[in-house]
Design an enzyme around this catalytic site. Structure first.
Site, mmCIF file in Angstrom:
data_model
loop_
_atom_site.group_PDB
_atom_site.id
_atom_site.type_symbol
_atom_site.label_atom_id
_atom_site.label_comp_id
_atom_site.label_asym_id
_atom_site.label_seq_id
_atom_site.Cartn_x
_atom_site.Cartn_y
_atom_site.Cartn_z
ATOM 1 N N ARG A 57 21.188 8.341 -32.354
ATOM 2 C CA ARG A 57 21.853 7.624 -31.234
ATOM 3 C C ARG A 57 21.070 6.275 -31.757
ATOM 4 N NH1 ARG A 57 21.296 12.785 -28.842
ATOM 5 N NH2 ARG A 57 23.410 13.343 -28.204
ATOM 6 N N ASP B 147 24.769 13.305 -35.490
ATOM 7 C CA ASP B 147 25.196 13.529 -33.882
ATOM 8 C C ASP B 147 26.399 12.847 -33.838
ATOM 9 O OD1 ASP B 147 25.157 14.129 -31.114
ATOM 10 O OD2 ASP B 147 23.060 14.642 -31.345
ATOM 11 N N HIS C 46 28.385 18.213 -31.376
ATOM 12 C CA HIS C 46 28.020 16.795 -31.658
ATOM 13 C C HIS C 46 28.185 16.810 -33.406
ATOM 14 C CE1 HIS C 46 25.423 16.379 -28.165
ATOM 15 N NE2 HIS C 46 25.201 17.661 -27.929
ATOM 16 N N GLU D 45 25.441 22.428 -26.892
ATOM 17 C CA GLU D 45 26.357 21.648 -26.345
ATOM 18 C C GLU D 45 27.742 21.718 -27.139
ATOM 19 O OE1 GLU D 45 23.476 18.826 -23.603
ATOM 20 O OE2 GLU D 45 24.046 18.097 -25.615
ATOM 21 N N TYR E 62 10.395 16.762 -22.624
ATOM 22 C CA TYR E 62 11.377 15.995 -23.176
ATOM 23 C C TYR E 62 10.567 14.534 -22.840
ATOM 24 C CZ TYR E 62 15.226 18.546 -24.609
ATOM 25 O OH TYR E 62 16.036 19.414 -25.428
ATOM 26 N N GLU F 169 18.853 7.933 -26.813
ATOM 27 C CA GLU F 169 20.133 7.336 -26.105
ATOM 28 C C GLU F 169 19.611 6.000 -25.574
ATOM 29 O OE1 GLU F 169 19.512 10.507 -25.800
ATOM 30 O OE2 GLU F 169 21.397 11.518 -25.556
#
Ligand code: TNX
Length: 572
Positions: A166, A195, A268, A331, A422, A474
């Site tokens: 990212r 990604d 991703h 995801e 996180y 991000e």
């Protein structure tokens, strides 16, 4: 908890502006080692370090010794010599002892010398503890308080992750990041290399992965919402050459850190697909993604995709000697698979029930390949989808459930639940913090984390390898912000994964942390000061026409000074 409380009383109409400053109070000597050692017995007196002090060691420990000497020189400007013979006194002796577990060490400081003995990683950890014990006085003299330490980690997986897709971080900075992990005895660096927003590892067989997949034509500005997605149009990217990677792997190895590379699949994967569109179900040309989220363009399950992945992984295995290869697995929307003739054909041919089982097939097939090359597969907890009847290791990020389920069925687990691990989340009141993805994971929350989830038998608990902090980037676009997001949460996590439960104590940890803040200041590390946050509450008493502002210091480190502006704009 001893909370400092200050009340300020003002006439109701007052506008006030505050500024608060601290005077740090001195506390009595106590070890400030983080992570807290298993056993520490303070002695009397201290060992004085000077230019005649010698580091005595055998050649197998030369690299550890030289790293220590380098750090000491960098921090305090004192350069010690490394020899294979000890002088009579005034030495720091390092000894490798096969009787020690690989990560265990003992450290004995007397007024005459320092002895560190340990297993193959243990001596290095002992040296990290020693560095943290060094105390400069006002004249610049360096002393080490006499002490006896016996220490070993609670968990074998003490991990930190960094997302370089990212946002990209230079080779030099990745090395610095590895230094930070080493300071806190972390032993695993999970390097998130690919990604949707960028492919960051050179693969000789597929040069377009970095030529095209390494660059995006813009980046989301701020947070997106359903109505508003704004991107800039600045070309952004970068990648590591294979030489860069070899250099970083060796750098980490010298610091007793194993790198676990992550190559994301089947989701991703937009950066890879933008370089080689045949990898998707539609074969349509797409672009490297500019915004954040979960996207429908994923790897197809056709054979040519498996050939591609196997070729990529062959080069990856050549670069990374560690046992684990992370294949993502998280995801992955299945929309494209439901409409794809090849994927549907695969489901029919293999008698699979649905697309979840197709994902499971995908992961199993890759796992087999890795196992054939004596490597182990690790993936995010979605690899449990459709069944995980193999020996893959699961990284539990969506809470603890995935980890619990995996341990119950005999799969190894690394715990990294979003709630506690996180580090892309806010760590203080969002109004005082730089923009982050969301969430709220304070230092004390990280510290409170217990990696062994409730409800496992002692047999099942053995499958919990340890825990890991994740830094998704991000909203972390530069090095200073990386430091801000990991410090001091990394310090808290290191204690979670290293120190025995009985030794852990948050109040005590916070006090030790103050010394580390001093070192960060000295080394120019940009750490978050959110633990000093002052909670404020406005209390209005309309009957008396008074307004009260209550200030509460969660971590009272000293005096609280305040000033405010009165009706006439005068600061008081
Ligand atoms: C979820 S954790 C993701 C990442 C995001 C992160 C943001 C995981 C396996 N996937 O792709 O960057 O959330 O917090």
């Amino acid at each position: 908890m001893n909370k400092e409380r200050v009340y300020i009383r003002c006439a109701l109409s007052l506008v006030f502006v505050f500024c608060i400053s601290f005077a740090f109070t001195q506390t009595a000597w106590q070890s400030s080692i983080i992570p807290a050692p298993n056993k520490i017995v303070p002695g009397k007196g201290c060992f004085l370090l000077n230019h005649k002090t010698v580091v005595a060691t055998s050649s197998t420990l030369n690299s550890d010794a030289n790293l220590f000497v380098g750090m000491l020189n960098k921090m305090y400007g004192l350069k010690l010599g490394v020899y294979d013979e000890a002088t009579k006194i005034n030495f720091i002796r390092l000894t490798l002892k096969p009787s020690f577990k690989p990560d265990a060490y003992s450290l004995i400081v007397t007024p005459h010398n320092v002895e560190i003995s340990g297993g193959e990683n243990g001596v290095f950890y002992g040296l990290q503890s020693l560095l943290q014990l060094v105390k400069p006085d006002l004249t610049g003299k360096l002393s080490i308080p006499c002490v006896k330490i016996e220490d070993e980690p609670r968990f074998q997986w003490r991990g930190m992750h960094l997302d370089v897709s990212r946002h990209f971080f230079s080779k030099e900075f990745v090395k610095k990041y590895i230094d930070y992990l080493a300071m806190y005895k972390m032993n695993t660096f999970h390097w998130h290399l690919t990604d949707d927003q960028g492919w960051r590892i050179e693969i000789k067989k597929y040069p377009k992965l970095t030529q095209i997949g390494g660059w995006r034509k813009g980046t989301l500005i701020g947070h997106s919402s359903s109505e508003n997605i704004t991107t800039d149009s600045v070309v952004y990217g970068g990648f590591y050459t294979q030489d860069d990677i070899r250099e970083i792997v060796a750098y980490a190895k010298a610091r007793h850190i194993t790198i676990v590379p992550e190559i994301e699949m089947p989701g991703h994967a937009m950066a890879a697909i933008s370089a080689y569109p045949y990898l998707s179900c539609t074969g349509k040309q797409i672009e490297v993604e500019k915004t954040w989220g979960v996207f429908e363009d994923v790897f197809c399950t056709k054979d040519s995709v498996f050939d591609f992945i196997e070729n990529v992984l062959t080069e990856v295995m050549d670069l990374f000697p560690g046992t684990y290869i992370h294949v993502g697995g998280d995801e992955c929307p299945k929309v494209k698979w439901t409409k794809c003739l090849v994927c549907q054909g695969r489901i029919k041919e293999l008698g699979l029930k649905n697309e979840e089982e197709l994902q499971s097939y995908f992961i199993h097939r890759i796992e087999k390949f890795l196992n054939q090359h004596q490597r182990k597969l690790i993936g995010w907890d979605e690899i449990l989808q459709g069944g995980l009847d193999t020996n893959a290791t699961v990284m539990s990020w969506q809470g603890e459930e995935g980890g619990i389920a995996a341990a119950k069925q005999g799969n190894y687990v690394v715990m990294t639940p979003g709630s506690h691990c996180y580090f892309d989340h806010y760590q203080g009141d969002p109004t005082n913090e730089p923009l982050a993805i969301g969430g709220y994971t304070t230092v004390d929350k990280v510290y409170s984390y217990e990696p062994i989830p409730k409800g496992l038998t002692s047999e099942q608990q053995k499958y919990i390898l340890g825990a890991q902090g994740n830094l998704w980037t991000e909203y972390v676009s530069n090095e200073k912000q990386v430091e801000y997001m990991i410090f001091p949460r990394l310090c808290a996590l290191s204690e979670v994964v290293w120190s025995p439960k009985e030794v852990r104590n948050y109040e005590n940890f916070r006090n030790r942390l103050l010394k580390h803040f001093g070192l960060f200041d000295k080394s120019g590390i940009n750490y978050a000061k959110s633990i000093f946050e002052i909670n404020k509450k406005v209390i209005a008493d309309t009957l008396k026409n008074m307004l009260y502002l209550e200030l509460k210091q969660e971590f009272p480190v000293g005096n609280l000074y305040y000033w405010y502006e009165d009706d006439n704009g005068i600061m008081k």
